[in-house]
Motif scaffolding. Sequence first.
Motif, PDB file in Angstrom:
ATOM      1  N   GLU A   1       0.827  -1.209   0.000  1.00 12.91           N
ATOM      2  CA  GLU A   1       0.000   0.000   0.000  1.00 12.91           C
ATOM      3  C   GLU A   1       0.861   1.259   0.000  1.00 12.91           C
ATOM      4  O   GLU A   1       0.514   2.270  -0.625  1.00 12.91           O
ATOM      5  CB  GLU A   1      -0.958  -0.034   1.192  1.00 12.91           C
ATOM      6  N   ALA A   2       1.993   1.213   0.711  1.00  8.43           N
ATOM      7  CA  ALA A   2       2.900   2.368   0.717  1.00  8.43           C
ATOM      8  C   ALA A   2       3.415   2.623  -0.703  1.00  8.43           C
ATOM      9  O   ALA A   2       3.493   3.777  -1.151  1.00  8.43           O
ATOM     10  CB  ALA A   2       4.067   2.125   1.675  1.00  8.43           C
ATOM     11  N   ARG A   3       3.735   1.532  -1.424  1.00 11.83           N
ATOM     12  CA  ARG A   3       4.211   1.714  -2.810  1.00 11.83           C
ATOM     13  C   ARG A   3       3.107   2.297  -3.692  1.00 11.83           C
ATOM     14  O   ARG A   3       3.353   3.171  -4.524  1.00 11.83           O
ATOM     15  CB  ARG A   3       4.702   0.385  -3.376  1.00 11.83           C
ATOM     16  N   GLU A   4       1.899   1.825  -3.494  1.00 13.39           N
ATOM     17  CA  GLU A   4       0.766   2.324  -4.268  1.00 13.39           C
ATOM     18  C   GLU A   4       0.540   3.820  -4.015  1.00 13.39           C
ATOM     19  O   GLU A   4       0.395   4.614  -4.945  1.00 13.39           O
ATOM     20  CB  GLU A   4      -0.482   1.520  -3.881  1.00 13.39           C
ATOM     21  N   LEU A   5       0.525   4.189  -2.728  1.00 11.76           N
ATOM     22  CA  LEU A   5       0.261   5.589  -2.366  1.00 11.76           C
ATOM     23  C   LEU A   5       1.397   6.490  -2.844  1.00 11.76           C
ATOM     24  O   LEU A   5       1.155   7.588  -3.364  1.00 11.76           O
ATOM     25  CB  LEU A   5       0.072   5.707  -0.850  1.00 11.76           C
ATOM     26  N   ALA A   6       2.639   6.039  -2.697  1.00 12.64           N
ATOM     27  CA  ALA A   6       3.782   6.842  -3.151  1.00 12.64           C
ATOM     28  C   ALA A   6       3.689   7.081  -4.657  1.00 12.64           C
ATOM     29  O   ALA A   6       3.959   8.198  -5.138  1.00 12.64           O
ATOM     30  CB  ALA A   6       5.092   6.146  -2.787  1.00 12.64           C
ATOM     31  N   ALA A   7       3.287   6.065  -5.389  1.00 13.21           N
ATOM     32  CA  ALA A   7       3.165   6.221  -6.848  1.00 13.21           C
ATOM     33  C   ALA A   7       2.115   7.275  -7.183  1.00 13.21           C
ATOM     34  O   ALA A   7       2.309   8.098  -8.096  1.00 13.21           O
ATOM     35  CB  ALA A   7       2.812   4.882  -7.499  1.00 13.21           C
ATOM     36  N   LEU A   8       1.013   7.296  -6.446  1.00 11.68           N
ATOM     37  CA  LEU A   8      -0.015   8.312  -6.683  1.00 11.68           C
ATOM     38  C   LEU A   8       0.558   9.715  -6.456  1.00 11.68           C
ATOM     39  O   LEU A   8       0.330  10.630  -7.245  1.00 11.68           O
ATOM     40  CB  LEU A   8      -1.219   8.083  -5.768  1.00 11.68           C
ATOM     41  N   TYR A   9       1.278   9.880  -5.357  1.00  8.47           N
ATOM     42  CA  TYR A   9       1.862  11.201  -5.068  1.00  8.47           C
ATOM     43  C   TYR A   9       2.894  11.589  -6.122  1.00  8.47           C
ATOM     44  O   TYR A   9       2.957  12.741  -6.548  1.00  8.47           O
ATOM     45  CB  TYR A   9       2.508  11.208  -3.682  1.00  8.47           C
ATOM     46  N   ASN A  10       3.709  10.640  -6.523  1.00  8.77           N
ATOM     47  CA  ASN A  10       4.758  10.961  -7.492  1.00  8.77           C
ATOM     48  C   ASN A  10       4.191  11.318  -8.864  1.00  8.77           C
ATOM     49  O   ASN A  10       4.903  11.857  -9.713  1.00  8.77           O
ATOM     50  CB  ASN A  10       5.763   9.811  -7.602  1.00  8.77           C
TER      51      ASN A  10
END
Lengths: 363, 363
Positions: free
Chosen positions: B267-276
């Motif tokens: 989930e952290a990878r998913e959320l980071a991708a959204l922010y990036n």
Amino acid sequence: MNQPLSLAETFGTARYRTTGNGPRNVRVLLEALQNVGGDTLSDMYGKGETIEKFERKLAEMLGKESGVFFPSGTMAQQIALRIWSDRKSSRVVAYHPLCHLEIHEQDGLRELHCLEPVLLADEDRLITLEDVQGMPENVACLLLELPQREIGGQLPDYAELEAISAYCREKEIALHLDGARLFEILPYYGKTAEEVCALFDSVYVSFYKGIGGIAGAMLAGDSDLAEQAKIWKRRHGGDLISLYPYILSSDYYLDLRLPQMAGYYEEARELAALYNGCAGIRTRPEVPVSNMFHLHFDVSKQEAEAIIAGVQTETGIGLVAYLKKTGESSCSTEISIGDLYKTVPKDKLREAISLLGERLALA
Amino acid sequence: MNQPLSLAETFGTARYRTTGNGPRNVRVLLEALQNVGGDTLSDMYGKGETIEKFERKLAEMLGKESGVFFPSGTMAQQIALRIWSDRKSSRVVAYHPLCHLEIHEQDGLRELHCLEPVLLADEDRLITLEDVQGMPENVACLLLELPQREIGGQLPDYAELEAISAYCREKEIALHLDGARLFEILPYYGKTAEEVCALFDSVYVSFYKGIGGIAGAMLAGDSDLAEQAKIWKRRHGGDLISLYPYILSSDYYLDLRLPQMAGYYEEARELAALYNGCAGIRTRPEVPVSNMFHLHFDVSKQEAEAIIAGVQTETGIGLVAYLKKTGESSCSTEISIGDLYKTVPKDKLREAISLLGERLALA
């Protein structure tokens, strides 16, 4: 044949127990939380209403500017002495030879703070004004423990306490109160906590002695001391993200048991008188000045254990949970009166202590 | 007109929150105790089944001889370094410039233990094998923090970690793991806790980071280290009569959340991708290696606060609880994924982050 039950077992399983508030178990925490809303927010590293409100409450009760909640008295008192040492630019502090810092803290005061304690008085008596007047000139802080637990919970006369305080003020020696059992002595002195604390520059109180909480302590003093104490609390690793399990339970049991202290004191005097009526047993002090006293037996620890375990099994009255060897043919235990004493039927209690006296007389 | 709500208020009152496990309130403790019997006895000054069983459980999980439960990691780690320093007869220890001991503990390591830390690497990067090879010869102990929290939770390659460990073994330098977030990195490394800890001589883990307990830490290592650690725990004032509120809750949340760590990481990878995907926002690391990362904004803290508070109010999605100024026109925050992330509707989350990106582009 079955092994006879140990002293601790016969105490723990007795129908009635004369000392304490009951077992230290999870129910103690659950009871304290029963009226606390689940939405109540945690303290956060020493901040927030849960901790600040309790610190203000105790500061007011003790008549000091500020209070700092600590997980333990060990931490609070080392820090108090360190702050006084730094303020007075001397590493020398003074206390009783049986002070908690001297015998129960693995020498933390020396190992962590490099303080140099001077031991006042003999092990078996209280610190007097004369001892204080004879201290080295470079003492930064004198710690007095009221009552002096390791000698049965003894207290100086209030006038002597006032004279010690006046002397320290005159000589600019900080006076710190180890008030682990402060609330327990107020009925004897007939003073408020604020009145006693006014004689001291800083004060520590505990919430799991007579108060019967789970753990926790308060250090109170001037605001500058409190601010420095918070820095040292962080250094010691005591500035936890959440101390609320201790804070909320301390607050709950403080409110519950402060009004009981006068009763505990009267009950301690009553119980001590019963013991002093038996040959082979004496209490120290002879007449208690708080909820506590020590019981001394003139037989070996092993003999006393067998006799008391037998009495506890036969009568269903728990008198003694453990014994400490004090000599080849002597031993002692500590008695602290709490909520359980009043549940013990008086006739059964008298029978049990009378039976104990008879058995000891035969030993 | 009403004052607009602050960033913290809009986060706290948002319908959904993307980070954390929910508020730190009394309910967290009550939930942990719901299946604990009221008769469960307290630990007593580090002894008793309640504490010893949990210490054995963690020692086994971490592959070490013994574990010692501590109220805080601050206390556990200072003590670990002190023990290694005494064993190696050198006061010099080494760690990262943004190590917890260096920036969050009011210099306790120096003030209480007189240890002399050597700072390795630059603030904004990980410690490398080369840094370790360049350490002074008299370093008693090297502390590695996995992941390195203050730079967003970064990790060395596992091969480099193994090389650092081998080098320290060869040079007889003790290697200590600051594993405050150890459980959080296991899915990325694809290793068990025991495998990672085998590279280290002593290990500290925390129970209130990803595990989401109330407070508490475990120090694990050889039995001699554990025995010495208990003595130092007493000296620090951390050997409380009762630590069970922390022990029982640590145990409960460990069992509850260990199986969630792989999910938090994804989930952290998913959320980071959204922010990036938004201009004006980047994450550090770009691809998270645990449940955490840092969010960096290229606008001033004040501007970012107003923009994010507005987005949180309008969308009902809590993204950011606080911001830290990192420059005149830059700021950052820490994101830790917990139980709440999976409750957030994905379409609403994408809308909120997209809106945030639009607003930042106009700033």
